[in-house]
Scaffold this motif. Structure first.
Motif, PDB file in Angstrom:
ATOM      1  N   ILE A  88       0.869  -1.184   0.000  1.00  0.00           N
ATOM      2  CA  ILE A  88       0.000   0.000   0.000  1.00  0.00           C
ATOM      3  C   ILE A  88       0.907   1.236   0.000  1.00  0.00           C
ATOM      4  N   SER A  89       0.334   2.383  -0.391  1.00  0.00           N
ATOM      5  CA  SER A  89       1.091   3.633  -0.423  1.00  0.00           C
ATOM      6  C   SER A  89       0.360   4.681   0.409  1.00  0.00           C
ATOM      7  N   VAL A  90       1.139   5.478   1.137  1.00  0.00           N
ATOM      8  CA  VAL A  90       0.592   6.568   1.944  1.00  0.00           C
ATOM      9  C   VAL A  90       1.317   7.847   1.548  1.00  0.00           C
ATOM     10  N   LEU A  91       0.546   8.851   1.122  1.00  0.00           N
ATOM     11  CA  LEU A  91       1.125  10.099   0.620  1.00  0.00           C
ATOM     12  C   LEU A  91       0.542  11.304   1.350  1.00  0.00           C
ATOM     13  N   GLY A  92       1.163  12.461   1.159  1.00  0.00           N
ATOM     14  CA  GLY A  92       0.618  13.706   1.698  1.00  0.00           C
ATOM     15  C   GLY A  92       1.188  14.064   3.050  1.00  0.00           C
ATOM     16  N   GLU A  93       0.319  14.601   3.921  1.00  0.00           N
ATOM     17  CA  GLU A  93       0.736  15.138   5.216  1.00  0.00           C
ATOM     18  C   GLU A  93       0.899  14.027   6.262  1.00  0.00           C
ATOM     19  N   LYS A 152      -2.833  -8.315   5.455  1.00  0.00           N
ATOM     20  CA  LYS A 152      -4.001  -7.703   6.085  1.00  0.00           C
ATOM     21  C   LYS A 152      -3.528  -6.462   6.829  1.00  0.00           C
ATOM     22  N   ILE A 153      -4.129  -5.304   6.503  1.00  0.00           N
ATOM     23  CA  ILE A 153      -3.753  -4.072   7.169  1.00  0.00           C
ATOM     24  C   ILE A 153      -4.936  -3.113   7.121  1.00  0.00           C
ATOM     25  N   ASN A 154      -5.185  -2.407   8.220  1.00  0.00           N
ATOM     26  CA  ASN A 154      -6.248  -1.409   8.214  1.00  0.00           C
ATOM     27  C   ASN A 154      -5.626  -0.026   8.052  1.00  0.00           C
ATOM     28  N   ILE A 155      -6.474   0.974   7.850  1.00  0.00           N
ATOM     29  CA  ILE A 155      -5.959   2.304   7.523  1.00  0.00           C
ATOM     30  C   ILE A 155      -5.196   2.922   8.689  1.00  0.00           C
ATOM     31  N   LEU A 156      -5.596   2.616   9.935  1.00  0.00           N
ATOM     32  CA  LEU A 156      -4.878   3.157  11.084  1.00  0.00           C
ATOM     33  C   LEU A 156      -3.477   2.557  11.177  1.00  0.00           C
ATOM     34  N   GLU A 157      -3.354   1.262  10.886  1.00  0.00           N
ATOM     35  CA  GLU A 157      -2.037   0.621  10.884  1.00  0.00           C
ATOM     36  C   GLU A 157      -1.167   1.193   9.769  1.00  0.00           C
ATOM     37  N   ALA A 158      -1.771   1.459   8.605  1.00  0.00           N
ATOM     38  CA  ALA A 158      -1.014   2.031   7.487  1.00  0.00           C
ATOM     39  C   ALA A 158      -0.485   3.419   7.837  1.00  0.00           C
ATOM     40  N   LEU A 159      -1.328   4.231   8.480  1.00  0.00           N
ATOM     41  CA  LEU A 159      -0.893   5.562   8.889  1.00  0.00           C
ATOM     42  C   LEU A 159       0.182   5.477   9.971  1.00  0.00           C
ATOM     43  N   ALA A 160       0.078   4.474  10.836  1.00  0.00           N
ATOM     44  CA  ALA A 160       1.095   4.285  11.874  1.00  0.00           C
ATOM     45  C   ALA A 160       2.449   3.947  11.241  1.00  0.00           C
ATOM     46  N   GLN A 161       2.444   3.109  10.203  1.00  0.00           N
ATOM     47  CA  GLN A 161       3.687   2.782   9.514  1.00  0.00           C
ATOM     48  C   GLN A 161       4.294   4.020   8.869  1.00  0.00           C
ATOM     49  N   ALA A 162       3.430   4.939   8.422  1.00  0.00           N
ATOM     50  CA  ALA A 162       3.912   6.170   7.788  1.00  0.00           C
ATOM     51  C   ALA A 162       4.216   7.261   8.806  1.00  0.00           C
ATOM     52  N   LEU A 198      -0.257  11.130  10.850  1.00  0.00           N
ATOM     53  CA  LEU A 198      -0.453  12.405  10.193  1.00  0.00           C
ATOM     54  C   LEU A 198       0.339  13.499  10.915  1.00  0.00           C
ATOM     55  N   THR A 199       0.786  14.485  10.162  1.00  0.00           N
ATOM     56  CA  THR A 199       1.349  15.676  10.784  1.00  0.00           C
ATOM     57  C   THR A 199       0.202  16.506  11.337  1.00  0.00           C
ATOM     58  N   ILE A 200       0.514  17.537  12.089  1.00  0.00           N
ATOM     59  CA  ILE A 200      -0.520  18.383  12.680  1.00  0.00           C
ATOM     60  C   ILE A 200      -1.283  19.150  11.602  1.00  0.00           C
ATOM     61  N   TYR A 201      -0.711  19.203  10.388  1.00  0.00           N
ATOM     62  CA  TYR A 201      -1.348  19.931   9.290  1.00  0.00           C
ATOM     63  C   TYR A 201      -2.253  19.044   8.438  1.00  0.00           C
ATOM     64  N   VAL A 246      -3.359  12.110   2.284  1.00  0.00           N
ATOM     65  CA  VAL A 246      -3.775  13.042   3.342  1.00  0.00           C
ATOM     66  C   VAL A 246      -3.475  14.453   2.850  1.00  0.00           C
ATOM     67  N   GLU A 247      -4.520  15.237   2.635  1.00  0.00           N
ATOM     68  CA  GLU A 247      -4.303  16.585   2.118  1.00  0.00           C
ATOM     69  C   GLU A 247      -3.950  17.553   3.247  1.00  0.00           C
ATOM     70  N   PRO A 248      -3.225  18.643   2.927  1.00  0.00           N
ATOM     71  CA  PRO A 248      -2.872  19.629   3.959  1.00  0.00           C
ATOM     72  C   PRO A 248      -4.056  20.526   4.298  1.00  0.00           C
ATOM     73  N   ASN A 249      -4.079  21.021   5.529  1.00  0.00           N
ATOM     74  CA  ASN A 249      -5.151  21.935   5.909  1.00  0.00           C
ATOM     75  C   ASN A 249      -4.873  23.343   5.378  1.00  0.00           C
ATOM     76  N   LYS A 250      -5.802  24.249   5.621  1.00  0.00           N
ATOM     77  CA  LYS A 250      -5.685  25.600   5.068  1.00  0.00           C
ATOM     78  C   LYS A 250      -4.478  26.345   5.633  1.00  0.00           C
ATOM     79  N   VAL A 251      -4.152  26.059   6.889  1.00  0.00           N
ATOM     80  CA  VAL A 251      -3.003  26.736   7.507  1.00  0.00           C
ATOM     81  C   VAL A 251      -1.719  26.374   6.766  1.00  0.00           C
ATOM     82  N   LYS A 252      -1.520  25.077   6.477  1.00  0.00           N
ATOM     83  CA  LYS A 252      -0.306  24.642   5.778  1.00  0.00           C
ATOM     84  C   LYS A 252      -0.278  25.216   4.366  1.00  0.00           C
ATOM     85  N   ALA A 253      -1.423  25.173   3.669  1.00  0.00           N
ATOM     86  CA  ALA A 253      -1.480  25.717   2.315  1.00  0.00           C
ATOM     87  C   ALA A 253      -1.189  27.212   2.316  1.00  0.00           C
ATOM     88  N   ARG A 254      -1.755  27.928   3.311  1.00  0.00           N
ATOM     89  CA  ARG A 254      -1.543  29.376   3.392  1.00  0.00           C
ATOM     90  C   ARG A 254      -0.092  29.687   3.722  1.00  0.00           C
TER      91      ARG A 254
END
Length: 263
Positions: free
Chosen positions: A146-151, A164-174, A177-180, A225-233
């Motif tokens: 699987i691939s995890v991209l973005g923030e 077998k992997i769920n989305i929370l485990e995938a994000l944990a491997q990556a 998420l950042t705070i953004y 995972v897309e960035p929030n408005k603060v990161k984009a700004r």
């Protein structure tokens, strides 16, 4: 006074942001209201372009030999010895969900789970064996990733050894998420068995995710995972500020030079 006013304004903005952070950052916020009583064990399905390793074991090893094709390894070719264990032939699932299996020919395995594929091969090879043989068929997926991209802290592609992997485990491997990262609008890009791409939206703040059909990831899924408005700004401000500072520096240098010439 202007400096102090600016500092106070920044502190107030930071305080307001910190007060709102838990609402936007915490995962599975309504977990007390989600029914998790239903039992469901996920089992990955075989998809086109999967690479399978299939082994057949019998009491008499010679009986299983025709169904266990091997390939010569580089070590064996160089040393011309047979002491090391030869590598088993792998099987690529084509776009029609078929594989070419020794003796049996073409088998339709696309859309089957591992256990269903094992039963299919078991039933088909049994007539070729003695009555006292009960073959054990083992199927493994060698290309589950699987691939995890973005923030996220460590974007990239990840191999899944457990199939077998769920989305929370995938994000944990990556690295999570950042705070953004926007937690309520995560994109899941998935390609089905017919090659059609689908984009699904996942809300990590909602505990109903645990019962969602997108909680478990399929092979070759992409999570963005897309960035929030603060990161984009901040990104836009950063580029503009750099240009503004450069232009200001040039103007100051020119004004200083003119001043020294004309004084």
């Amino acid at each position: 006074m202007k400096k102090y006013s600016y500092v106070i304004l920044v502190l107030l903005v930071a305080l307001v942001s910190s007060c709102r952070a838990p609402k936007n950052v915490a995962y599975l916020q309504n977990s007390d209201y989600v029914d998790l009583s239903s039992e469901y064990l996920y089992d990955a399905k075989i998809m086109p372009k999967d690479i399978l390793t299939i082994t057949v074991n019998t009491v008499n090893p010679e009986a299983a030999a025709p169904f266990n094709l091997t390939v010569s390894t580089a070590l064996n070719i160089q040393t011309r010895t047979t002491n090391s264990q030869p590598a088993l032939q792998t099987y690529l699932v084509d776009n029609a969900g078929m594989i070419d299996f020794p003796v049996l020919g073409r088998l339709a395995v696309g859309g089957l789970t591992k256990s269903e594929c094992e039963k299919l091969i078991h039933d088909k090879i049994t007539p070729y064996l003695n009555a006292n043989e009960n073959p054990v068929v083992t199927v493994r997926m060698s290309s589950y990733s699987i691939s995890v991209l973005g923030e996220v802290a460590r974007p990239g592609s990840y191999q899944v050894s457990r199939e077998k992997i769920n989305i929370l485990e995938a994000l944990a491997q990556a690295g999570d998420l950042t705070i953004y990262g926007v937690r309520d609008n995560v994109k899941l890009i998935r390609e089905n068995a017919k090659g059609h791409k689908e984009i699904h939206t996942i809300n990590l703040n909602d505990a109903n995710l645990l019962t969602s059909p997108f909680y478990y990831l399929q092979q070759n899924d992409i999570v963005y995972v897309e960035p929030n408005k603060v990161k984009a700004r901040n990104s836009t401000i950063g580029q503009s500020t750099t240009l503004w500072i450069s232009a200001t520096s040039i103007l100051i240098s020119m004004a200083s030079l003119l001043y020294n010439i004309l004084k």
